[in-house]
Motif scaffolding. Sequence first.
Motif, PDB file in Angstrom:
ATOM      1  N   ALA A  34      -6.983 -42.042  46.352  1.00  0.00           N
ATOM      2  CA  ALA A  34      -7.167 -40.449  45.867  1.00  0.00           C
ATOM      3  C   ALA A  34      -6.240 -39.160  46.742  1.00  0.00           C
ATOM      4  O   ALA A  34      -5.344 -39.795  48.026  1.00  0.00           O
ATOM      5  CB  ALA A  34      -8.132 -39.070  47.013  1.00  0.00           C
ATOM      6  N   GLU A  35      -5.941 -38.345  46.020  1.00  0.00           N
ATOM      7  CA  GLU A  35      -4.159 -37.528  46.471  1.00  0.00           C
ATOM      8  C   GLU A  35      -4.563 -36.123  47.674  1.00  0.00           C
ATOM      9  O   GLU A  35      -3.828 -36.176  48.044  1.00  0.00           O
ATOM     10  CB  GLU A  35      -3.966 -36.214  45.151  1.00  0.00           C
ATOM     11  N   LYS A  36      -6.053 -36.323  47.942  1.00  0.00           N
ATOM     12  CA  LYS A  36      -6.830 -35.074  49.045  1.00  0.00           C
ATOM     13  C   LYS A  36      -8.292 -35.857  49.757  1.00  0.00           C
ATOM     14  O   LYS A  36      -8.888 -36.499  48.889  1.00  0.00           O
ATOM     15  CB  LYS A  36      -7.016 -34.019  48.552  1.00  0.00           C
ATOM     16  N   ILE A  37      -8.418 -35.893  50.467  1.00  0.00           N
ATOM     17  CA  ILE A  37      -9.516 -36.728  51.377  1.00  0.00           C
ATOM     18  C   ILE A  37     -10.267 -35.423  52.825  1.00  0.00           C
ATOM     19  O   ILE A  37      -8.986 -34.800  52.894  1.00  0.00           O
ATOM     20  CB  ILE A  37      -9.271 -37.912  52.944  1.00  0.00           C
ATOM     21  N   THR A  38     -10.882 -35.490  53.459  1.00  0.00           N
ATOM     22  CA  THR A  38     -11.522 -34.542  54.460  1.00  0.00           C
ATOM     23  C   THR A  38     -11.924 -35.082  55.267  1.00  0.00           C
ATOM     24  O   THR A  38     -12.886 -36.657  54.584  1.00  0.00           O
ATOM     25  CB  THR A  38     -12.826 -33.766  53.896  1.00  0.00           C
ATOM     26  N   ILE A  39     -12.363 -35.013  56.507  1.00  0.00           N
ATOM     27  CA  ILE A  39     -12.011 -36.762  56.977  1.00  0.00           C
ATOM     28  C   ILE A  39     -13.042 -36.149  58.267  1.00  0.00           C
ATOM     29  O   ILE A  39     -12.541 -34.926  59.232  1.00  0.00           O
ATOM     30  CB  ILE A  39     -10.845 -37.532  58.010  1.00  0.00           C
ATOM     31  N   ARG A  40     -13.581 -36.501  59.407  1.00  0.00           N
ATOM     32  CA  ARG A  40     -14.315 -36.579  60.197  1.00  0.00           C
ATOM     33  C   ARG A  40     -13.703 -37.119  61.524  1.00  0.00           C
ATOM     34  O   ARG A  40     -14.269 -38.373  60.979  1.00  0.00           O
ATOM     35  CB  ARG A  40     -16.279 -36.370  60.404  1.00  0.00           C
ATOM     36  N   TYR A  41     -13.398 -37.200  62.323  1.00  0.00           N
ATOM     37  CA  TYR A  41     -12.883 -38.492  63.560  1.00  0.00           C
ATOM     38  C   TYR A  41     -13.645 -37.992  65.107  1.00  0.00           C
ATOM     39  O   TYR A  41     -13.405 -36.454  64.840  1.00  0.00           O
ATOM     40  CB  TYR A  41     -11.950 -38.401  63.189  1.00  0.00           C
ATOM     41  N   ARG A  42     -13.620 -38.471  66.089  1.00  0.00           N
ATOM     42  CA  ARG A  42     -13.630 -37.974  66.914  1.00  0.00           C
ATOM     43  C   ARG A  42     -12.010 -38.468  68.306  1.00  0.00           C
ATOM     44  O   ARG A  42     -11.063 -39.223  67.699  1.00  0.00           O
ATOM     45  CB  ARG A  42     -14.385 -38.839  68.353  1.00  0.00           C
ATOM     46  N   THR A  43     -12.412 -37.422  69.178  1.00  0.00           N
ATOM     47  CA  THR A  43      -9.987 -37.615  69.587  1.00  0.00           C
ATOM     48  C   THR A  43     -10.527 -38.653  70.669  1.00  0.00           C
ATOM     49  O   THR A  43     -12.042 -39.275  70.900  1.00  0.00           O
ATOM     50  CB  THR A  43     -10.124 -36.402  70.477  1.00  0.00           C
ATOM     51  N   LEU A  44      -9.608 -38.784  71.985  1.00  0.00           N
ATOM     52  CA  LEU A  44      -9.949 -40.185  72.886  1.00  0.00           C
ATOM     53  C   LEU A  44     -11.081 -39.650  73.225  1.00  0.00           C
ATOM     54  O   LEU A  44     -11.630 -40.248  74.064  1.00  0.00           O
ATOM     55  CB  LEU A  44      -8.685 -40.827  73.199  1.00  0.00           C
ATOM     56  N   ASN A  45     -11.422 -38.125  74.093  1.00  0.00           N
ATOM     57  CA  ASN A  45     -12.042 -38.021  74.684  1.00  0.00           C
ATOM     58  C   ASN A  45     -13.798 -37.658  73.928  1.00  0.00           C
ATOM     59  O   ASN A  45     -14.410 -36.831  74.719  1.00  0.00           O
ATOM     60  CB  ASN A  45     -11.292 -36.298  75.573  1.00  0.00           C
ATOM     61  N   GLY A  46     -13.846 -37.602  72.859  1.00  0.00           N
ATOM     62  CA  GLY A  46     -14.944 -37.754  72.531  1.00  0.00           C
ATOM     63  C   GLY A  46     -15.304 -36.062  71.362  1.00  0.00           C
ATOM     64  O   GLY A  46     -16.006 -35.958  70.720  1.00  0.00           O
ATOM     65  N   LYS A  47     -13.984 -35.250  71.458  1.00  0.00           N
ATOM     66  CA  LYS A  47     -14.266 -33.700  70.498  1.00  0.00           C
ATOM     67  C   LYS A  47     -14.264 -34.299  69.026  1.00  0.00           C
ATOM     68  O   LYS A  47     -13.503 -35.474  68.677  1.00  0.00           O
ATOM     69  CB  LYS A  47     -12.509 -32.971  71.236  1.00  0.00           C
ATOM     70  N   ALA A  48     -14.998 -33.767  68.214  1.00  0.00           N
ATOM     71  CA  ALA A  48     -15.577 -33.501  67.039  1.00  0.00           C
ATOM     72  C   ALA A  48     -14.021 -33.103  66.049  1.00  0.00           C
ATOM     73  O   ALA A  48     -14.558 -31.812  66.500  1.00  0.00           O
ATOM     74  CB  ALA A  48     -16.722 -33.622  66.216  1.00  0.00           C
ATOM     75  N   VAL A  49     -13.575 -33.630  65.426  1.00  0.00           N
ATOM     76  CA  VAL A  49     -12.846 -33.018  64.704  1.00  0.00           C
ATOM     77  C   VAL A  49     -13.071 -32.812  63.254  1.00  0.00           C
ATOM     78  O   VAL A  49     -13.371 -34.833  62.414  1.00  0.00           O
ATOM     79  CB  VAL A  49     -11.083 -33.353  64.526  1.00  0.00           C
ATOM     80  N   GLU A  50     -12.628 -32.160  62.246  1.00  0.00           N
ATOM     81  CA  GLU A  50     -12.919 -32.332  60.781  1.00  0.00           C
ATOM     82  C   GLU A  50     -11.835 -31.575  60.314  1.00  0.00           C
ATOM     83  O   GLU A  50     -11.232 -30.346  60.844  1.00  0.00           O
ATOM     84  CB  GLU A  50     -13.865 -31.969  60.280  1.00  0.00           C
ATOM     85  N   THR A  51     -11.035 -32.120  59.532  1.00  0.00           N
ATOM     86  CA  THR A  51      -9.607 -31.798  58.405  1.00  0.00           C
ATOM     87  C   THR A  51      -9.012 -32.268  57.438  1.00  0.00           C
ATOM     88  O   THR A  51     -10.191 -33.429  57.564  1.00  0.00           O
ATOM     89  CB  THR A  51      -8.934 -31.869  59.909  1.00  0.00           C
ATOM     90  N   GLU A  52      -8.425 -31.623  56.697  1.00  0.00           N
ATOM     91  CA  GLU A  52      -7.855 -32.622  55.140  1.00  0.00           C
ATOM     92  C   GLU A  52      -6.639 -33.413  55.506  1.00  0.00           C
ATOM     93  O   GLU A  52      -5.925 -32.235  56.144  1.00  0.00           O
ATOM     94  CB  GLU A  52      -7.712 -31.132  54.312  1.00  0.00           C
ATOM     95  N   PHE A  53      -6.454 -34.008  54.962  1.00  0.00           N
ATOM     96  CA  PHE A  53      -4.770 -34.471  55.038  1.00  0.00           C
ATOM     97  C   PHE A  53      -4.583 -34.780  53.251  1.00  0.00           C
ATOM     98  O   PHE A  53      -5.872 -34.866  52.312  1.00  0.00           O
ATOM     99  CB  PHE A  53      -4.703 -35.609  54.981  1.00  0.00           C
ATOM    100  N   SER A  54      -3.610 -34.440  52.840  1.00  0.00           N
ATOM    101  CA  SER A  54      -3.539 -34.773  51.259  1.00  0.00           C
ATOM    102  C   SER A  54      -2.072 -35.086  51.405  1.00  0.00           C
ATOM    103  O   SER A  54      -1.506 -35.529  52.360  1.00  0.00           O
ATOM    104  CB  SER A  54      -2.543 -33.687  50.778  1.00  0.00           C
ATOM    105  N   GLY A  55      -1.841 -35.668  49.414  1.00  0.00           N
ATOM    106  CA  GLY A  55      -0.263 -36.696  49.928  1.00  0.00           C
ATOM    107  C   GLY A  55       0.051 -38.262  50.955  1.00  0.00           C
ATOM    108  O   GLY A  55      -1.092 -38.622  51.285  1.00  0.00           O
ATOM    109  N   PHE A  56       1.128 -38.289  50.736  1.00  0.00           N
ATOM    110  CA  PHE A  56       1.658 -39.318  52.206  1.00  0.00           C
ATOM    111  C   PHE A  56       0.900 -39.749  53.294  1.00  0.00           C
ATOM    112  O   PHE A  56       0.281 -40.705  53.533  1.00  0.00           O
ATOM    113  CB  PHE A  56       3.046 -39.342  52.395  1.00  0.00           C
ATOM    114  N   PRO A  57       0.169 -39.022  53.625  1.00  0.00           N
ATOM    115  CA  PRO A  57      -0.874 -38.801  55.303  1.00  0.00           C
ATOM    116  C   PRO A  57      -2.285 -39.647  54.745  1.00  0.00           C
ATOM    117  O   PRO A  57      -2.694 -39.948  55.189  1.00  0.00           O
ATOM    118  CB  PRO A  57      -1.051 -37.312  56.108  1.00  0.00           C
TER     119      PRO A  57
END
Length: 159
Positions: free
Chosen positions: A116-139
């Motif tokens: 997929a050219e673009k994705i939306t992802i949810r993950y947590r940081t090393l300290n447990g903070k929730a993050v939701e963001t988009e990536f496109s292209g090579f990343p």
Amino acid sequence: MQTILPVAQCGEAILTLIAAPISESEFGSAWLNTLADTMQDTMLERNGVGIAAPQVYISKRVIIVASRPNPRYPDAPEMDAVVMVNPEILAFSSEVVSGEEGCLSVPNERGQVQRAEKITIRYRTLNGKAVETEFSGFPARIVQHEVDHLNGVLFVDRV
């Protein structure tokens, strides 16, 4: 001090497993922070642009995405390294692109992989903070490749 870990190679059982999630009690732990540091050292030492914990023989849901130009990917865009704990791809764009991929666990092999050219992802940081963001292209490609590792899939399975 840098710690370089051995990297599991294609054919080893660890790369076929579905990795276990990081538990609540592990967030913020010295163990998890050390894992992320050693994964990053290992990835940089081997000119990777991403790495997943199963590649260093730890069957846990931790990946690092770190696009930057290097001898293996001279045209990669520059981005700060992002450690993603328990990543989950929430959405894939309908636009799919083919691109060349390699893998630290499949040395000296490259292949064209549809992602997929673009994705939306949810993950947590090393300290447990929730993050939701988009990536496109090579990343976005790197994220999809590394999440595949957490699910026991290698890029050669998609070629």
